[in-house]
Design an enzyme around this catalytic site. Structure first.
Site, PDB file in Angstrom:
ATOM      1  N   TRP A 103       0.917  -1.389  -0.193  1.00 48.09           N
ATOM      2  CA  TRP A 103       0.146  -0.096   0.047  1.00 48.09           C
ATOM      3  C   TRP A 103       0.875   1.215   0.059  1.00 48.09           C
ATOM      4  O   TRP A 103       0.685   2.188  -0.635  1.00 48.09           O
ATOM      5  CB  TRP A 103      -0.950   0.089   0.897  1.00 48.09           C
ATOM      6  CG  TRP A 103      -2.198  -0.974   0.782  1.00 48.09           C
ATOM      7  CD1 TRP A 103      -2.544  -2.222   1.573  1.00 48.09           C
ATOM      8  CD2 TRP A 103      -3.189  -1.025  -0.207  1.00 48.09           C
ATOM      9  NE1 TRP A 103      -3.564  -2.726   0.870  1.00 48.09           N
ATOM     10  CE2 TRP A 103      -3.810  -2.082  -0.048  1.00 48.09           C
ATOM     11  CE3 TRP A 103      -3.314  -0.191  -1.324  1.00 48.09           C
ATOM     12  CZ2 TRP A 103      -5.030  -2.489  -0.949  1.00 48.09           C
ATOM     13  CZ3 TRP A 103      -4.037  -0.322  -2.096  1.00 48.09           C
ATOM     14  CH2 TRP A 103      -5.214  -1.359  -1.992  1.00 48.09           C
ATOM     15  N   ASP A 173      -1.835   6.892   6.279  1.00 46.23           N
ATOM     16  CA  ASP A 173      -3.066   6.038   5.738  1.00 46.23           C
ATOM     17  C   ASP A 173      -3.399   5.026   6.613  1.00 46.23           C
ATOM     18  O   ASP A 173      -2.678   3.783   6.808  1.00 46.23           O
ATOM     19  CB  ASP A 173      -2.476   5.349   4.205  1.00 46.23           C
ATOM     20  CG  ASP A 173      -3.406   4.489   3.980  1.00 46.23           C
ATOM     21  OD1 ASP A 173      -4.518   4.151   4.485  1.00 46.23           O
ATOM     22  OD2 ASP A 173      -3.299   3.675   2.682  1.00 46.23           O
ATOM     23  N   LYS A 197     -12.563  -1.187   6.253  1.00 49.77           N
ATOM     24  CA  LYS A 197     -11.967  -2.192   6.946  1.00 49.77           C
ATOM     25  C   LYS A 197     -12.429  -1.997   8.572  1.00 49.77           C
ATOM     26  O   LYS A 197     -12.866  -2.673   8.979  1.00 49.77           O
ATOM     27  CB  LYS A 197     -10.526  -1.848   6.977  1.00 49.77           C
ATOM     28  CG  LYS A 197     -10.049  -2.563   5.733  1.00 49.77           C
ATOM     29  CD  LYS A 197      -9.360  -1.861   4.480  1.00 49.77           C
ATOM     30  CE  LYS A 197      -9.032  -2.486   3.558  1.00 49.77           C
ATOM     31  NZ  LYS A 197      -8.227  -1.491   2.548  1.00 49.77           N
TER      32      LYS A 197
HETATM   33  C1  LIG Z   1      -7.596  -1.344   1.526  1.00 53.78           C
HETATM   34  C2  LIG Z   1      -6.297  -0.193   1.596  1.00 53.78           C
HETATM   35  C3  LIG Z   1      -6.200   0.730   0.777  1.00 53.78           C
HETATM   36  C4  LIG Z   1      -7.282   1.094  -0.588  1.00 53.78           C
HETATM   37  O1  LIG Z   1      -8.464   1.201  -0.092  1.00 53.78           O
HETATM   38  P1  LIG Z   1      -9.617   1.570  -1.118  1.00 53.78           P
HETATM   39  O2  LIG Z   1     -10.617   2.286  -0.399  1.00 53.78           O
HETATM   40  O3  LIG Z   1     -10.025   0.435  -1.725  1.00 53.78           O
HETATM   41  O4  LIG Z   1      -9.078   2.711  -2.179  1.00 53.78           O
HETATM   42  C5  LIG Z   1      -5.218   1.673   0.915  1.00 53.78           C
HETATM   43  N1  LIG Z   1      -4.506   1.582   1.904  1.00 53.78           N
HETATM   44  C6  LIG Z   1      -4.390   0.755   2.992  1.00 53.78           C
HETATM   45  C7  LIG Z   1      -3.667   0.632   3.831  1.00 53.78           C
HETATM   46  C8  LIG Z   1      -5.480  -0.223   2.553  1.00 53.78           C
HETATM   47  O5  LIG Z   1      -5.726  -1.196   3.643  1.00 53.78           O
END
Ligand SMILES: *Cc1c(COP(=O)(O)O)cnc(C)c1O
Length: 360
Positions: A103, A173, A197
């Site tokens: 990521w 993030d 999540k």
């Molecule tokens: C799932 C995830 C993403 C991507 O998320 P989307 O909402 O599908 O764009 C980005 N960074 C992390 C750490 C993630 O777990």
């Protein structure tokens, strides 16, 4: 009561059963209004109240100071990979990123389209099993911000500490760890997370930004992606994802009823300790991540005999343990054990893993 399985999906992920039951009960007639919350104008007093309550509850849960704006956006965390460099463009032409896995790699690739990315540290040489300590970070001369991915959802790598970046805004993030443990928001300039999540359904992205960082967007930034526009319009410049905001609000209330993020942090630590403890003691299962960098949310593991992967997953499914397959890019298994995955799910998983190992 129901046929609900234990769902270890990495995202969209399990939601609290209580929250789903509330949504079901309110589906056709929300609070006597004769319609679902999905069918209401986003400008109605009712819905504005729903969104305001969700924001207030999130502020309370995370202890978000008043000099931070909370934005309810769309496009997922992936869209933020571009929004961040566009919106912080006025702070300077170079930003520092720390690479801890897939990521952060995606964040780096996308940001590179908008500014010069300097990779201050990377876990690549250690095989992405250890978060590089801050003493090893090599910064550019005047970074506009420093970007980290505190929990790498796919690799199962997590910071157990908060970087100190002085006056340089720390951007994080937190898609797969927000609300899983207490954090000090004032250490960050910007926190972002896709909702699917640990917050609620997909379609909603939460951005928490210190207000002095608003208003630095490059002139080409699309109106819809401009944080200042979103902040000035209470996240309702256009139609927001109303149902996702409503459900997220219900998850925030649920978290309050559980005792907030302090309690969730204790429960999550206990859940993860059980799972890692079992894996470490086993000679059939393994996890490669160094103990000081292990994720409390996403636990990847491998079977000694990878030829048994299909049988393991099939047996798990029969036992009501779903979505244990690892990410397609890394293989093996992964148990995502977010807030809404109860401790009983871990206990049942360990029973199953033990039965399976004894056969294998
Ligand atoms: C799932 C995830 C993403 C991507 O998320 P989307 O909402 O599908 O764009 C980005 N960074 C992390 C750490 C993630 O777990």
């Amino acid at each position: 009561m129901s046929q609900r399985a234990y769902n270890f999906c990495s995202g969209p992920a399990a939601l609290p059963e209580e929250v789903l039951a509330i949504a079901r009960d309110e589906m056709l007639d929300w609070h006597g209004k004769g319609m679902s919350v999905m069918e209401m104008s986003h400008r109605s007093d009712e819905f504005v109240g729903v969104a305001q309550t969700a924001e207030n509850d999130l502020r309370k849960l995370m202890g978000i100071p008043d000099d931070y704006a909370v934005l309810f956006l769309q496009g997922g965390a992936s869209q933020q990979f571009a929004c961040i460099p566009m919106n912080l463009a006025g702070l300077g032409p170079v930003a520092d990123y720390v690479d801890t896995g897939i990521w952060s790699g995606k964040a780096i690739d996308e940001a590179s389209r908008y500014l010069k990315v300097h990779v201050a540290a990377t876990a690549k040489p250690n095989g992405y099993i250890h978060v590089p300590g801050q003493r090893t970070w090599a910064h550019s001369v005047a970074p506009s911000y420093i970007h980290v991915t505190p929990n790498e959802t796919i690799g199962g790598l997590q910071y157990q500490w908060t970087p100190s970046t002085g006056k340089v805004p720390l951007v994080a993030d937190m898609s797969s760890e927000i609300l899983s443990r207490p954090i000090d928001v004032s250490r960050y300039g910007l926190i972002y997370a896709g909702a699917q999540k640990n917050i609620g359904p997909s379609g909603l992205t939460v951005v928490i930004i210190r207000k002095d960082l608003l208003g630095h967007a490059s002139p080409q930034t699309p109106t819809m992606l401009n944080y200042k526009v979103a902040a000035d319009n209470g996240s309702m410049y256009n139609t927001p994802p109303t149902f996702s905001i409503y459900l997220a609000g219900q998850v925030f209330k649920w978290l309050e009823r559980q005792g907030g993020v302090e309690t969730m942090g204790e429960i999550n630590a206990r859940k993860a300790a059980k799972l890692y403890g079992y894996i470490d003691a086993s000679d059939y299962y393994s996890n490669p991540i160094q103990p000081d960098s292990r994720s409390l949310m996403n636990v990847p593991f491998r079977l000694r005999d990878e030829g048994q992967n299909k049988a393991f997953l099939a047996g798990a499914e029969s036992a009501g343990l779903l979505n244990l397959q690892g990410h397609r890019s890394v293989g093996g298994m992964r148990a995502s054990i977010y807030n809404a995955v109860p401790e009983a799910a871990i206990d049942r998983l360990l029973e199953y893993m033990d039965e399976f190992a004894k056969k294998g």
